[in-house]
Design an enzyme around this catalytic site. Structure first.
Site, mmCIF file in Angstrom:
data_model
loop_
_atom_site.group_PDB
_atom_site.id
_atom_site.type_symbol
_atom_site.label_atom_id
_atom_site.label_comp_id
_atom_site.label_asym_id
_atom_site.label_seq_id
_atom_site.Cartn_x
_atom_site.Cartn_y
_atom_site.Cartn_z
ATOM 1 N N HIS A 18 0.808 -1.227 0.000
ATOM 2 C CA HIS A 18 0.000 0.000 0.000
ATOM 3 C C HIS A 18 0.836 1.269 0.000
ATOM 4 C CE1 HIS A 18 1.066 -0.154 4.224
ATOM 5 N NE2 HIS A 18 0.667 1.094 4.347
HETATM 6 C C1 UD1 Z 1 -2.077 5.146 6.329
HETATM 7 C C2 UD1 Z 1 -0.791 5.554 7.042
HETATM 8 C C3 UD1 Z 1 0.257 4.471 6.835
HETATM 9 C C4 UD1 Z 1 -0.265 3.117 7.227
HETATM 10 C C5 UD1 Z 1 -1.558 2.841 6.456
HETATM 11 C C6 UD1 Z 1 -2.169 1.512 6.806
HETATM 12 C C7 UD1 Z 1 -0.289 7.953 7.162
HETATM 13 C C8 UD1 Z 1 0.583 9.008 6.631
HETATM 14 N N1 UD1 Z 1 -0.247 6.773 6.508
HETATM 15 O O1 UD1 Z 1 -1.792 5.092 4.939
HETATM 16 O O2 UD1 Z 1 1.383 4.779 7.641
HETATM 17 O O3 UD1 Z 1 0.704 2.134 6.929
HETATM 18 O O4 UD1 Z 1 -2.496 3.881 6.783
HETATM 19 O O5 UD1 Z 1 -3.301 1.279 6.013
HETATM 20 O O6 UD1 Z 1 -0.978 8.170 8.133
HETATM 21 N N2 UD1 Z 1 -9.126 4.862 1.943
HETATM 22 C C9 UD1 Z 1 -10.335 4.230 1.835
HETATM 23 N N3 UD1 Z 1 -10.949 3.838 2.983
HETATM 24 C C10 UD1 Z 1 -10.454 4.058 4.214
HETATM 25 C C11 UD1 Z 1 -9.211 4.728 4.310
HETATM 26 C C12 UD1 Z 1 -8.573 5.109 3.183
HETATM 27 O O7 UD1 Z 1 -10.838 3.998 0.747
HETATM 28 O O8 UD1 Z 1 -11.070 3.676 5.212
HETATM 29 C C13 UD1 Z 1 -8.420 5.259 0.711
HETATM 30 C C14 UD1 Z 1 -8.634 6.694 0.351
HETATM 31 O O9 UD1 Z 1 -8.683 6.776 -1.038
HETATM 32 C C15 UD1 Z 1 -7.364 7.373 0.820
HETATM 33 C C16 UD1 Z 1 -6.343 6.279 0.640
HETATM 34 O O10 UD1 Z 1 -7.035 5.062 0.900
HETATM 35 O O11 UD1 Z 1 -7.093 8.520 0.102
HETATM 36 C C17 UD1 Z 1 -5.190 6.385 1.575
HETATM 37 O O12 UD1 Z 1 -5.624 6.496 2.935
HETATM 38 P P1 UD1 Z 1 -4.742 7.314 4.006
HETATM 39 O O13 UD1 Z 1 -5.318 7.169 5.372
HETATM 40 O O14 UD1 Z 1 -4.508 8.696 3.503
HETATM 41 O O15 UD1 Z 1 -3.349 6.612 3.940
HETATM 42 P P2 UD1 Z 1 -2.934 5.089 3.872
HETATM 43 O O16 UD1 Z 1 -2.305 4.847 2.552
HETATM 44 O O17 UD1 Z 1 -4.058 4.189 4.288
#
Ligand code: UD1
Length: 369
Positions: free
Chosen positions: A210
């Protein structure tokens, strides 16, 4: 006069926080000298990324949900800060506990530190020495602000001391994630999620990806997909896909290539019990996660980490984990399958399931000092 029972905020926001908060919430709820209050920032909000972990790990419903959702780093961090600052105005805690290195960890630490509320950081001191990783920035700033730094391993203590952090603020408590693993392990075997997928124990690999560095660039993700589809011809691979990864596979037109390849089992994100049930019986794990490097070290399962560096060097020294580049994936899988692993080696010190108890004792001690 009623006695003041100190209020402690526990902050959870994203998937890797939940298995760290669960044992701590349980432990602090048993104590009579403090009142734990659970705050969910809402950084992760999908049922498969959040709710299912609360159910499976037995975490009570959050006392407050800030419901901030996704966004670029500045927007997300800012939204959490605004919402948490407002909450602290009405429900001021005596201490806050933050875990790990996600944006929620950083945002709530900043609010508390500026408001004069003491901060304790659980999983302090980890460093990849790679500031292109947003998590590294989160770790450094959080550790600078924290009044109490709970570390998992000696390398973390050394990193903090090298950065000039007063040794009196550092306490090594061990690895909290292993508390969840130890307490739930009996559930992994009965779950038999490999069976649900039609696989045999010990005869498949688990892959999680991811990180933006692996999935946000078309050429890199295409190279990884090629290597995985080639490897899956010999060893079936299960890929629970993070929402970011699913979206990028679609964007780059790689989704069908991966999903239709023989031996590839691309599935939606899994809850803690089915996922760990798979990992426990895997022949091999390929990941860019932080926590999974540690879980495989504890379980003595070979792990190939698709990153240039790791903030968890103990996993390399323990002999289970190897850093690899996408171009080397094919050869690395072959080498990992051929190499013997010392399955009798004991787990690293203080990775024993008792970290929450040490954290509770440490906090009580600090609060009464
Ligand atoms: C976040 C953490 C990362 C961790 C990861 C575990 C930061 C900087 N990053 O990254 O350290 O390893 O979580 O998963 O805090 N999204 C969904 N549903 C959700 C959450 C996210 O669809 O419930 C999608 C959205 O499009 C979002 C993308 O995933 O933009 C990324 O989510 P985000 O929380 O920004 O970062 P992660 O890549 O999940």
């Amino acid at each position: 006069m009623t006695q003041h029972i100190p209020k402690v905020h526990l902050i959870a926001g994203a998937r890797p926080n939940f298995m760290k908060i669960a044992p701590l919430m349980r432990r602090l709820s048993e104590e009579d000298w403090c009142r734990p209050v659970l705050i969910h920032t809402g950084q992760h909000y999908d049922a498969a990324m959040s709710d299912i972990f609360f159910t499976q790990l037995g975490i009570p419903a959050p006392d407050h949900n800030l419901a901030v959702g996704s966004g670029p780093h500045g927007a997300q961090t800012g939204a959490i800060m605004q919402a948490y600052e407002a909450l602290c105005r009405d429900h001021r805690p005596d201490w806050i506990i933050v875990v790990g290195d996600v944006n929620s960890t950083l945002a709530c630490s900043l609010v508390a530190a500026k408001d004069g509320i003491p901060v304790a950081h659980l999983e302090a001191g980890l460093r990849s020495f790679d500031r292109t990783m947003p998590e590294e920035i989160n770790r450094i700033v959080t550790d600078t602000l924290a009044d109490l730094l709970w570390t998992p391993s000696p390398d973390a203590d050394d990193n903090l001391k090298r950065e000039g952090i007063d040794a009196a603020r550092i306490e090594r408590v061990g690895n909290i994630m292993i508390d969840s693993l130890v307490s739930m392990r009996h559930r992994f075997d009965t779950e038999r999620h490999w069976h649900v997928l039609g696989l045999d124990p010990g005869a498949y690999g688990v892959v999680t990806l991811h990180r933006p560095s692996n999935v946000d660039d078309a050429a890199t993700l295409a190279a990884i997909v090629e290597a995985l589809t080639a490897a899956a011809r010999d060893l079936p691979l299960v890929l629970p896909l993070h929402p970011r990864t699913s979206a990028m596979l679609e964007t780059f037109g790689l989704s069908d290539r991966l999903r239709k390849a023989p031996g590839i089992h691309a599935v939606p994100p899994l809850g803690y019990i089915p996922f760990m049930s798979l990992v426990t019986r895997a022949r091999l794990v390929i990941t860019d996660s932080g926590g999974l490097q540690e879980e495989t070290t504890y379980l003595r399962i070979p792990c190939l980490t698709l990153r240039d560096n790791t903030e968890r060097p103990v996993t390399i020294h323990e002999g289970t984990n190897r850093l690899i580049r996408p171009a080397d994936l094919g050869t690395a899988i072959g080498a990992a399958l051929a190499a013997p692993i010392d399955s009798d080696r004991p787990a690293p010190a203080l990775w024993d399931g008792n970290t929450a108890a040490r954290v509770a004792a440490s906090l009580k001690n600090r609060m009464s000092a």
